[in-house]
Design an enzyme around this catalytic site. Structure first.
Site, PDB file in Angstrom:
ATOM      1  N   CYS A 107      -1.706  25.395  14.107  1.00 23.87           N
ATOM      2  CA  CYS A 107      -1.013  26.622  13.205  1.00 23.87           C
ATOM      3  C   CYS A 107      -0.140  27.341  14.211  1.00 23.87           C
ATOM      4  O   CYS A 107       0.831  27.877  13.734  1.00 23.87           O
ATOM      5  CB  CYS A 107      -2.254  27.510  12.859  1.00 23.87           C
ATOM      6  SG  CYS A 107      -3.290  28.051  14.012  1.00 23.87           S
ATOM      7  N   LYS A 109     -18.806  25.931   6.289  1.00 27.93           N
ATOM      8  CA  LYS A 109     -18.448  24.930   5.613  1.00 27.93           C
ATOM      9  C   LYS A 109     -17.289  24.122   6.419  1.00 27.93           C
ATOM     10  O   LYS A 109     -16.121  24.523   6.221  1.00 27.93           O
ATOM     11  CB  LYS A 109     -18.084  24.925   4.075  1.00 27.93           C
ATOM     12  CG  LYS A 109     -17.901  23.573   3.392  1.00 27.93           C
ATOM     13  CD  LYS A 109     -16.793  23.507   2.236  1.00 27.93           C
ATOM     14  CE  LYS A 109     -15.539  23.406   2.804  1.00 27.93           C
ATOM     15  NZ  LYS A 109     -14.962  22.148   3.593  1.00 27.93           N
TER      16      LYS A 109
HETATM   17  P1  NAP Z   1      -6.802  23.268   3.968  1.00 26.77           P
HETATM   18  O1  NAP Z   1      -6.639  21.956   3.352  1.00 26.77           O
HETATM   19  O2  NAP Z   1      -6.512  24.717   3.479  1.00 26.77           O
HETATM   20  O3  NAP Z   1      -8.455  23.247   4.449  1.00 26.77           O
HETATM   21  C1  NAP Z   1      -9.269  24.128   5.001  1.00 26.77           C
HETATM   22  C2  NAP Z   1     -10.779  23.964   4.621  1.00 26.77           C
HETATM   23  O4  NAP Z   1     -10.555  24.392   3.411  1.00 26.77           O
HETATM   24  C3  NAP Z   1     -11.148  22.786   4.884  1.00 26.77           C
HETATM   25  O5  NAP Z   1     -12.650  23.207   5.084  1.00 26.77           O
HETATM   26  C4  NAP Z   1     -11.344  22.216   3.311  1.00 26.77           C
HETATM   27  O6  NAP Z   1     -12.182  21.300   2.883  1.00 26.77           O
HETATM   28  C5  NAP Z   1     -11.188  23.560   2.510  1.00 26.77           C
HETATM   29  N1  NAP Z   1     -10.585  23.517   1.212  1.00 26.77           N
HETATM   30  C6  NAP Z   1      -9.475  22.864   0.712  1.00 26.77           C
HETATM   31  N2  NAP Z   1      -9.535  23.010  -0.161  1.00 26.77           N
HETATM   32  C7  NAP Z   1     -10.439  24.079  -0.791  1.00 26.77           C
HETATM   33  C8  NAP Z   1     -10.611  24.699  -2.073  1.00 26.77           C
HETATM   34  N3  NAP Z   1     -10.082  24.481  -3.160  1.00 26.77           N
HETATM   35  N4  NAP Z   1     -12.013  25.432  -2.136  1.00 26.77           N
HETATM   36  C9  NAP Z   1     -12.409  25.616  -1.098  1.00 26.77           C
HETATM   37  N5  NAP Z   1     -12.349  24.968   0.252  1.00 26.77           N
HETATM   38  C10 NAP Z   1     -11.025  24.158   0.164  1.00 26.77           C
HETATM   39  O7  NAP Z   1      -6.120  23.078   5.480  1.00 26.77           O
HETATM   40  P2  NAP Z   1      -6.071  21.936   6.642  1.00 26.77           P
HETATM   41  O8  NAP Z   1      -5.208  20.842   6.094  1.00 26.77           O
HETATM   42  O9  NAP Z   1      -7.630  21.503   6.748  1.00 26.77           O
HETATM   43  O10 NAP Z   1      -5.691  22.780   7.909  1.00 26.77           O
HETATM   44  C11 NAP Z   1      -4.433  22.859   8.270  1.00 26.77           C
HETATM   45  C12 NAP Z   1      -3.796  24.224   7.935  1.00 26.77           C
HETATM   46  O11 NAP Z   1      -4.966  24.914   8.464  1.00 26.77           O
HETATM   47  C13 NAP Z   1      -2.714  24.184   8.320  1.00 26.77           C
HETATM   48  O12 NAP Z   1      -1.823  25.186   7.506  1.00 26.77           O
HETATM   49  C14 NAP Z   1      -2.712  25.411   9.672  1.00 26.77           C
HETATM   50  O13 NAP Z   1      -1.867  26.166   9.995  1.00 26.77           O
HETATM   51  C15 NAP Z   1      -3.923  26.076   9.243  1.00 26.77           C
HETATM   52  N6  NAP Z   1      -4.569  27.010  10.292  1.00 26.77           N
HETATM   53  C16 NAP Z   1      -4.710  28.036  10.690  1.00 26.77           C
HETATM   54  C17 NAP Z   1      -5.139  28.671  11.756  1.00 26.77           C
HETATM   55  C18 NAP Z   1      -4.964  29.971  12.084  1.00 26.77           C
HETATM   56  O14 NAP Z   1      -5.718  30.620  12.728  1.00 26.77           O
HETATM   57  N7  NAP Z   1      -4.199  30.817  11.389  1.00 26.77           N
HETATM   58  C19 NAP Z   1      -5.758  27.781  12.449  1.00 26.77           C
HETATM   59  C20 NAP Z   1      -5.834  26.260  12.239  1.00 26.77           C
HETATM   60  C21 NAP Z   1      -5.276  25.871  11.189  1.00 26.77           C
HETATM   61  P3  NAP Z   1     -11.956  19.981   3.056  1.00 26.77           P
HETATM   62  O15 NAP Z   1     -10.844  19.433   3.958  1.00 26.77           O
HETATM   63  O16 NAP Z   1     -13.313  19.238   3.178  1.00 26.77           O
HETATM   64  O17 NAP Z   1     -11.428  19.543   1.812  1.00 26.77           O
END
Ligand code: NAP
Length: 494
Positions: free
Chosen positions: A295, A185
């Site tokens: 990140c 997803k």
């Molecule tokens: P996010 O809001 O946590 O979303 C990540 C994924 O989770 C998306 O596919 C999102 O889908 C889904 N999602 C959100 N809420 C959900 C829920 N309640 N249930 C199930 N799935 C859910 O993060 P983001 O804003 O996309 O990404 C930025 C974050 O990712 C930052 O904090 C960054 O540091 C972190 N990140 C970490 C790494 C690592 O390797 N450590 C790498 C890259 C990014 P939708 O967007 O479609 O709602």
């Protein structure tokens, strides 16, 4: 005009349905969701909007394919990955335009991500045939201890928008190599790169049902029925810490294997013996790659007080001269942020820091006009109380803090709930090891501003999560160890 036509043809060339059981199909209720270009704020296209029943159909397909896929010869699993690697590299130009259109980053950044993404397929094509086991004699000599590695089973993969392809291949590559089936997803803001990738894997010979892709406007509704289904065996998530925490709670009901790649707040330490010009080049990479939406982005620069002003001024000059523009325009180095919320958050953090006494050397403003552009920003003399010292900025903002001793630098670096990566610039090897041993992070960049490498174990500690992606460790996340206690007859040939 030429560019516009090719942008349009790239968008038209992507399949916009769900990919389930080897078929491209519409969502259960026929609904669609819009994918926006963050440089204009306008919709690029519509894609199928999955409902919970679609997600369950995807899990049905993954569960059904699991048995045969686990038995599929490792060499063939590896060759599928290898073919996909080649195809990605051949289609680099169109995939880069697609990624830039949906995510905003400059074409050069998209190409760098696609190369990195493809490397996971090449690396795990080689690892697929190196899944081992062990054989040993028990200490009392009465049994043989045999271990074998077997695929975990169907996995749910959830990825963020900031690296639309690499965050996927880092999971899909080892899962294919290990013999796991998947429901993927991707984030709804950037589903196109993943849909294009699914098509490439299909063309590369991946059997139906091994990879299933569902995109949905309500991610929580879409994944909930899968997470609670006993056929699912693993959840692997990359995204923000709060969402990861919530998903872990849900996964606990079903006792899923879990991997969490979460947020970061990377410190970038520059000691007084460092090569300051090299540190500035590294800082530019660590800060500006992906427009700061990574990140691993350096979130705060802690610089020895004797070189702090010099560093801040030179960095301001460097970042201030970067070309801002639409990612597809020639020469663009800084694209837009993903959306207005993200830009608003960056602006708030900058205003908070300046309000508390930080000095803006360059930037500190959003750009007028369409799209979600924000100026590259360097803040000097940032006080400890500024919120951006503790929060993930996710934008092109570099705050500079100064320190007076090694001890102070280490304490500042570790003063965060996160623990993904840290960067250290020093020419003193003893100091490097001394400092690195005390840093509370899963990764460290020593005299370099980037750590990502498909052949290395990527991952964090503390609130940045657990589990490793890439390297020889990455495939272990998709393997179970089965132990056999073999009671051999006494006349065994020893
Ligand atoms: P996010 O809001 O946590 O979303 C990540 C994924 O989770 C998306 O596919 C999102 O889908 C889904 N999602 C959100 N809420 C959900 C829920 N309640 N249930 C199930 N799935 C859910 O993060 P983001 O804003 O996309 O990404 C930025 C974050 O990712 C930052 O904090 C960054 O540091 C972190 N990140 C970490 C790494 C690592 O390797 N450590 C790498 C890259 C990014 P939708 O967007 O479609 O709602």
């Amino acid at each position: 005009m030429g560019t516009q036509t090719s942008e349009q043809s790239v968008i038209e060339g992507v399949k916009k349905q769900l990919y389930i059981g080897g078929e491209w199909r519409d969502a259960a209720e026929g609904g669609t969701l819009g994918v926006e270009d963050p440089s204009t704020g306008e919709d690029l296209c519509q894609v199928a909007d999955a409902q919970p029943e679609d997600a369950l159909a995807a899990l049905d397909a993954a569960a059904e394919a699991q048995k045969d896929w686990a038995r599929h010869p490792p060499r063939e699993r590896g060759e599928i990955l290898r073919r996909a690697f080649e195809k990605i590299m051949q289609r680099m130009d169109e995939l880069a335009v697609l990624m830039t259109l949906e995510m905003g980053k400059p074409i050069a950044d998209s190409k760098a991500e696609i190369t990195y993404a493809a490397e996971f397929f090449r690396w795990y094509s080689e690892q697929a045939v190196r899944i081992g086991g062990s054989y040993s004699i028990s200490p009392d000599g009465a049994q043989r201890i045999i271990t074998m590695k077997q695929p975990v089973g169907p996995c749910l993969m959830i990825t963020p928008w900031n690296f639309p392809m690499a965050m996927g291949t880092r999971k899909i590559g080892p899962a294919i190599a290990a013999g796991c089936t998947m429901v993927m997803k991707p984030a709804k803001q950037t589903p196109l790169s993943m849909l294009a990738l699914a098509e490439i894997l299909e063309e590369s010979g991946l059997p139906a049902g091994v990879l299933n892709v569902v995109v949905g406007s309500s991610s929580s509704d879409v994944v909930a029925p899968i997470i609670s289904d006993p056929r699912l065996r693993k959840l692997t998530f990359t995204g923000s810490t709060p969402v990861g925490r919530g998903l872990m709670e849900q996964a606990s009901e079903n006792l899923l294997r879990v991997s969490m790649e979460l947020g970061g707040n990377a410190p970038f330490l520059i000691f007084d013996d460092a090569d300051v010009d090299a540190a500035i080049n590294g800082a530019q990479v660590a800060k500006m790659r992906n427009v700061g939406e990574a990140c691993t982005a350096a979130n705060r620069f802690h610089v020895a007080s004797s070189v702090a002003d010099q560093f801040a001024e030179k960095l301001a000059e460097k970042l201030g001269s970067m070309k801002i523009g639409r990612g597809t325009e020639e020469g663009t180095q800084v694209g837009p942020l993903i959306d207005e919320d993200q830009r608003g958050k960056v602006q708030e953090l900058v205003e908070d820091a300046v309000g508390k006494g930080a000095k803006a050397l360059v930037g500190a403003q959003k750009m007028d006009g369409q799209g979600y552009f924000y100026q590259p920003t360097v803040l000097n003399d940032v006080p400890k109380e500024a919120d951006l010292r503790y929060e993930e900025i996710f934008g092109p903002v570099a705050p500079v803090f100064s320190f007076d001793s090694e001890e102070e630098a280490i304490a500042a670096a570790n003063d965060t709930e996160y623990g993904l990566v840290a960067y250290v610039y020093t020419r003193d090897f003893d100091r490097a090891i001394r400092v690195i041993e005390r840093l509370q992070t899963g990764m460290v960049g020593l005299n370099q501003g980037m750590v990502s490498n498909a052949a290395a174990p990527f991952g964090g500690i503390k609130q940045s999560g657990f589990g490793r992606e890439g390297g020889t460790e990455g495939i272990e996340e998709y393997l179970e160890t089965k132990y056999v206690a073999a009671n051999l007859p006494a006349e065994a040939p020893f």
